[in-house]
Scaffold this motif. Structure first.
Motif, short mmCIF file in Angstrom:
data_model
loop_
_atom_site.label_atom_id
_atom_site.label_comp_id
_atom_site.label_asym_id
_atom_site.label_seq_id
_atom_site.Cartn_x
_atom_site.Cartn_y
_atom_site.Cartn_z
N LYS A 220 0.83 -1.21 0.00
CA LYS A 220 0.00 0.00 0.00
C LYS A 220 0.87 1.26 0.00
CE LYS A 220 -2.95 -1.19 3.39
NZ LYS A 220 -4.05 -1.02 4.33
N ALA A 221 1.95 1.22 0.74
CA ALA A 221 2.83 2.38 0.83
C ALA A 221 3.48 2.67 -0.52
CB ALA A 221 3.90 2.17 1.90
N TYR A 224 0.82 4.21 -2.70
CA TYR A 224 0.56 5.58 -2.26
C TYR A 224 1.68 6.52 -2.71
CZ TYR A 224 -0.26 9.57 0.78
OH TYR A 224 -0.46 10.83 1.26
N GLU A 225 2.93 6.07 -2.49
CA GLU A 225 4.07 6.92 -2.84
C GLU A 225 4.17 7.12 -4.35
OE1 GLU A 225 6.72 8.76 -1.13
OE2 GLU A 225 4.98 8.67 0.20
N ARG A 228 1.83 9.71 -5.31
CA ARG A 228 2.25 11.02 -4.80
C ARG A 228 3.40 11.57 -5.65
NH1 ARG A 228 5.51 13.46 -0.87
NH2 ARG A 228 6.83 11.62 -0.69
N TRP A 246 4.86 5.15 7.43
CA TRP A 246 3.55 4.71 6.99
C TRP A 246 2.59 4.80 8.17
CZ3 TRP A 246 0.58 4.16 3.05
CH2 TRP A 246 -0.55 3.33 3.09
N LYS A 250 -4.38 5.97 8.72
CA LYS A 250 -4.75 6.96 7.71
C LYS A 250 -4.48 6.46 6.30
CE LYS A 250 -4.11 11.04 10.61
NZ LYS A 250 -2.91 11.49 11.30
N ASN A 251 -3.80 5.30 6.18
CA ASN A 251 -3.45 4.77 4.87
C ASN A 251 -2.63 5.77 4.06
OD1 ASN A 251 -4.04 2.09 4.20
ND2 ASN A 251 -6.23 2.56 4.46
N GLN A 252 -1.68 6.40 4.69
CA GLN A 252 -0.84 7.33 3.96
C GLN A 252 0.54 7.42 4.60
OE1 GLN A 252 -3.39 10.84 4.77
NE2 GLN A 252 -1.55 11.77 5.64
N THR A 253 1.49 8.01 3.86
CA THR A 253 2.82 8.22 4.44
C THR A 253 2.89 9.65 4.96
OG1 THR A 253 3.75 8.97 2.35
CG2 THR A 253 3.88 6.61 2.80
#
Lengths: 476, 510
Positions: A220-221, A224-225, A228, A246, A250-253
């Motif tokens: 997931k990271a 996400y990255e 981004r 991570w 929030k499911n985000q970095t």
């Protein structure tokens, strides 16, 4: 513009040595804080480290399994920094002469992910932040041996990263250097990620992601990255050279600290330990003790036992299950039947109880005996499942359970003829229905006979005799 | 003559003949300490008199009942960087002022197993950084032979032995402290080969350079003590398993016939005092008269020895002293708001000026760029120097060299001149860089100040070094009791000269 994500991994793995890297303290997880410590791992003044050769051996084992070049001469270095969980204010690690270099791990499709290096180092303690704002330190983990595996940035997707990690974990467990329990921190993974345009004209700065506590989080990271980074490049911006963490909820970095002007760890050779000389003989000795690796074993299972690729993968998922399969296979001829029973019955039970093969109360011999009983038609499939449940719970031998419960299957035709005759006599209507073409009626009649035998009658024989005897009654 | 004036071997003979008891010997030395300690200030900690005497009686009993260790009943001192279980080990610093180790250093354990009587812990420069004990966080030690002069880096241990406050002492030698102090105080001082004596339990700033060694009144004592502490220890990763040698036996009759000795009196990169050169010449002559082959030698890279040593020692200090952060043990600053501040305040308050200077310098030497380049260069020079010496040992058995470039400097003269203090180690540092064994033995007296010469041997050639030193000592008529001090007399002398005796005399409560 099309972009490609570039990912490199840094994986820390706690080794399964009994004692720590530089002292005799136990490495067992989960002890009361600060009860697995001594003057050496607490870094008391005047104490000296003594290298645990087993940890070096495990490092070399890993190197061989990942097709690395093993250094002939390696050394330990000090990495200096201040942190309360680091008792000596330096970590004994390796800098410019790692144990292993230039290896690879192949994915299912044959793609090779390069292993840049594997080095050995000691773990730090753990900070325990309390609700009242104070912080306690547990040094049980300080000095536990780790290997750090660094890959080349060859990974191009979250799927590849997940596959790589699954394979790596499986190999490390197979060669018995680590239990790879992410939830206990014995396997930790950091990501280095950036994106590049297909023509390599645009690329984002490399960002490091920490605090990943599952392979899912890693995937997931990365996703996400990648998004981004691509969005920033599209806006004509770029990422910062930084370390992010991570955030699972929030499911985000989230940015942690910049890597510009990164800390200088002032590495230098560890003066308290001499260089590690690794001769060919030692490497050969270690190579000899290496088990068959998961991929080769799976291929062999397909070839030698005629299993499907899917079943072979399931059976070789861990060394223990594969070993168990082969132990049973030595004692029982029908490999497909072993596979079915293991995958459905055994795995089912293990999953439900959260246990592992090593926790089993019965032996492979017992398991083979059970299958043999079924194969000999000594017990019914139905009874076999009941016997298996009992074996699983108590560890009793199947033959003992059979005689205790009187579950031996009745296959004697004369005995069954009596049963069937009685059922036909007592259920004339069903006999007529069956004769009139209602096939379902046969099921009912067989069921009655089975019931009368308390499940012990061989249903195939009951069914066969039932048909024969009804036909005979017609002839009368 | 007091019992305290004797050598270890003499006391052993008396104990064996039962002309004295362990208790008598111990009491005599304890009385001697009471008498002169206020003037030498050799000790940081003196063990409880009653406990020491109890131990003495226990050892006495064991001597009568069975065979005890080779050093049974000998009252001894350990430098305060050698950990002792249950006894404070300060390393001469405020940082460890109240540190009580839960373990014995391996050498301490071996001496106790040999039934030595531990009297106390001797003074040193904080963390062994310095050459005079003037960087001790507590007070400087006085040279019992000449109160105007410094006693050298292992000053507390040397002063204790020279003043009769212990029959021998163990100290540490990272740049030459033991040999230098032996030279300054008229004693025999040995730094063994790196790896011969376990370093487990030695608190140090320079782990790759330091070795625990011995200060004694004469060569025979040195051999006897080395027998007690040498040998493989699994707790020290650099300890070497070597063939067991009986060092007193190795002394033989003190014969040096045919031994090839290279005379090294140049190439140090700095001027050597003519008085020291004289001493070397006299010693060379003496060895020649004893039948040794004497020849002058040159060591091409020797002048780089001290700078390389400085870079490496400083670099290692910056790492070795990092662990003193106030969290687990040692000095802990009370006024810190957070963890960063705790580190900064603890270290600012707990360390002295010399350690801070060393660490800053060393931190720089390990930094990416110019600093690390210097460190790498120092490692190369270290390897080169090793080659130089190995080449010499192909044609020579021993090297005869100065111990110090000059007579012991006057007190407080060098305090703030960092490099000048360090230059006192010009002639000794090479043996530390390479790990060679080296011994300092008295050879001359100039204006009442003793001068030592240094014998350097190949790896694990302690036997040969001691053999040659013994021959030299015999020729000089054995242990020079006239070297032994009379601090009372010196006190009176000083009172007459300066008239300000008593200043700063109160003994710190440690």
């Amino acid at each position: 513009m099309k972009y490609e994500v570039w990912v490199g991994l840094e994986i820390h793995v706690e080794l399964l040595t009994e004692s720590k890297l530089f002292c005799g303290c136990s490495t067992a997880y989960g002890a009361e804080p600060n009860t697995r410590c001594c003057p050496v791992c607490l870094g008391l003044p005047g104490t000296l480290p003594v290298l645990n050769r087993k940890a070096i051996e495990y490092g070399i084992r890993t190197g061989i399994a990942l097709d690395c070049q093993i250094a002939k001469r390696s050394k330990l270095d000090r990495k200096n920094y201040f942190y309360p969980d680091l008792p000596k204010a330096y970590q004994i690690s390796q800098y410019d002469q790692p144990l292993c270099e230039k290896g690879f791990l192949s994915l299912e499709d044959g793609k090779r992910i390069g292993i840049r290096r594997i080095h050995i180092e000691e773990d730090a303690g753990k900070l325990l932040h309390q609700e009242d704002g104070t912080t306690w330190i547990d040094y049980n983990r300080a000095g536990v041996p780790l290997i750090e595996i660094v890959t080349e940035p060859d990974i191009r997707s979250s799927e590849e990263a997940a596959e790589f990690l699954e394979n790596l974990k499986q190999i490390l467990q197979y060669i018995e250097v680590s239990d790879c329990r992410m939830e206990q921190g014995s396997l930790r993974c950091d990501i280095n990620v950036n994106v590049q345009s297909a023509d390599a004209s645009e690329r984002s700065e490399i960002v490091e992601i920490k605090n990943l506590n599952s392979f899912k989080a890693v995937a997931k990271a990365i996703e996400y990255e990648a998004k981004r980074h691509i969005n920033l490049l599209k806006e004509g911006k770029n990422t910062l050279k930084e370390t992010r963490r991570w955030d699972e909820s929030k499911n985000q970095t989230i940015g942690m600290r910049s890597k510009e002007g990164a800390e200088d760890y002032r590495y230098f050779p560890e003066p308290d330990l001499s260089a590690i000389e690794i001769d060919e003989e030692w490497i050969a000795e270690i190579r000899e003790t290496l088990p068959e690796l998961p991929r080769q074993r799976k291929e062999r299972f397909i070839k030698d036992y005629g299993l499907s690729s899917y079943d072979a993968a399931l059976l070789t998922a861990s060394k223990e299950t594969a070993d168990f399969f082969e132990e049973v296979a030595e004692r029982f001829h029908d490999k497909k039947m072993i596979s079915n029973w293991m995958i459905t019955e055994l795995y089912g039970r293990l999953n439900r109880s959260g246990e592992e093969i090593k926790d089993l109360k019965f032996s492979a011999q017992d398991f083979a005996n059970l299958l043999q009983l079924i194969d000999n038609k000594a017990i019914s499939n139905h009874a076999a499942k009941e016997i298996f449940r009992e074996m699983y719970e108590t560890g009793k031998a199947p033959s003992q359970i059979v005689s205790e419960k009187d579950w031996k299957q009745i296959s004697d035709e004369r005995e069954i003829q009596l049963l069937v005759g009685k059922v036909i006599e007592e259920n004339p209507q069903s006999v007529i229905d069956y004769k009139n073409g209602k096939d379902r009626a046969l099921g009912f009649l067989v069921g009655q006979a089975m019931k009368a035998s308390r499940g012990k009658a061989n249903p195939k024989i009951v069914s066969k005799l039932m048909k024969e005897m009804i036909e005979q009654s017609e002839l009368k | 003559m007091g019992l305290w004036e004797h050598t270890v071997l003499e006391i052993q003979k008396m104990l064996k003949a039962k002309t004295v008891s362990v208790r008598e010997v111990t009491e005599d030395v304890l009385d001697r300490i009471e008498q002169v300690e206020h003037s030498t200030r050799a000790y940081i900690h003196i063990c409880d008199r009653e406990e020491i005497l109890e131990k003495a009686s226990a050892v006495e009993e064991r001597i009568q009942n069975q065979n005890t260790g080779g050093l049974a009943g000998i009252p001894t001192a350990l430098q305060d960087d050698i950990c002792t279980e249950g006894i404070t080990t300060t390393c001469g610093s405020k940082m460890l002022e109240k540190f009580v180790p839960p373990y014995d250093a391996e050498v301490a354990r071996r001496l106790l197993e040999e039934d030595c009587i531990l009297l106390g812990k001797t003074n040193l420069d904080a963390f062994g950084i310095g050459a005079s004990t003037e960087n001790s966080a507590f007070y400087p030690t006085n040279n019992p032979l000449n109160k105007e002069r410094i006693p050298g880096g292992a000053g507390g241990a040397a002063a204790a032995v020279a003043a009769g406050e212990a029959f021998f002492a163990l100290a540490s030698d990272a740049a030459g402290a033991i040999r230098q102090s032996a030279s300054y105080c008229g004693l025999v001082g040995l730094k063994p080969t790196y790896g011969l004596v376990s370093r487990y339990g030695l608190i140090t700033h320079a782990p790759s350079l330091v070795q625990i060694g011995i200060l004694t009144k004469d060569v025979q004592d040195c051999a006897a003590v080395l027998n007690g502490i040498a040998g493989y220890d699994e707790k020290d990763g650099n300890s070497v398993a070597t063939e067991k040698i009986d060092y007193p036996e190795a002394l033989g009759e003190g014969n040096v016939k045919g031994i090839r000795i290279g005379i090294l009196s140049n190439d140090f990169g700095m001027e050597i005092d003519p008085k020291i050169q004289d001493g070397i010449e006299k010693a060379a002559e003496a060895f020649e008269n004893l039948g040794a082959q004497i020849e002058s030698i040159r060591v091409p890279h020797l002048q780089y020895g001290l700078p390389a040593h400085l870079v490496i020692a400083a670099a290692e200090s910056s790492s070795a002293l990092g662990r003193f952060d106030g969290i687990r043990y040692g000095y802990h600053s009370e006024n810190a708001a957070d963890i960063e501040e705790l580190f900064v305040k603890t270290r600012s308050e707990g360390f002295g000026k010399a350690e801070k200077m060393w660490m800053l310098l060393g931190g720089y030497m390990l930094q990416r760029g110019k600093g690390a380049e210097r460190y790498q260069k120092a490692l190369k020079l270290r390897a080169q120097l090793r080659k130089d010496f190995m080449q010499i040992f192909e044609s020579f058995d021993l090297i005869l060299a100065p111990v110090c470039p000059g007579l012991p400097p006057e007190k407080e003269k060098q305090m703030d001149e960092f490099l000048k203090v360090y230059q006192n180690y010009t002639c000794t540092a090479a043996a530390n860089l390479i790990g060679l064994p080296a011994l300092s033995i008295p050879c001359d007296i100039q204006q009442g100040i003793p001068i030592g010469v240094q014998l350097i041997g190949g790896f694990f050639k302690e036997g040969l070094i001691l053999q040659a030193a013994y021959a030299f000592e015999q020729m000089q008529g054995g242990f020079q009791r006239k070297f032994n001090c009379n601090p009372e007399k010196l006190d009176a002398q000083k009172k007459n000269n300066t008239g300000n005796e008593g200043e700063g005399r109160e003994r710190n409560e440690i």
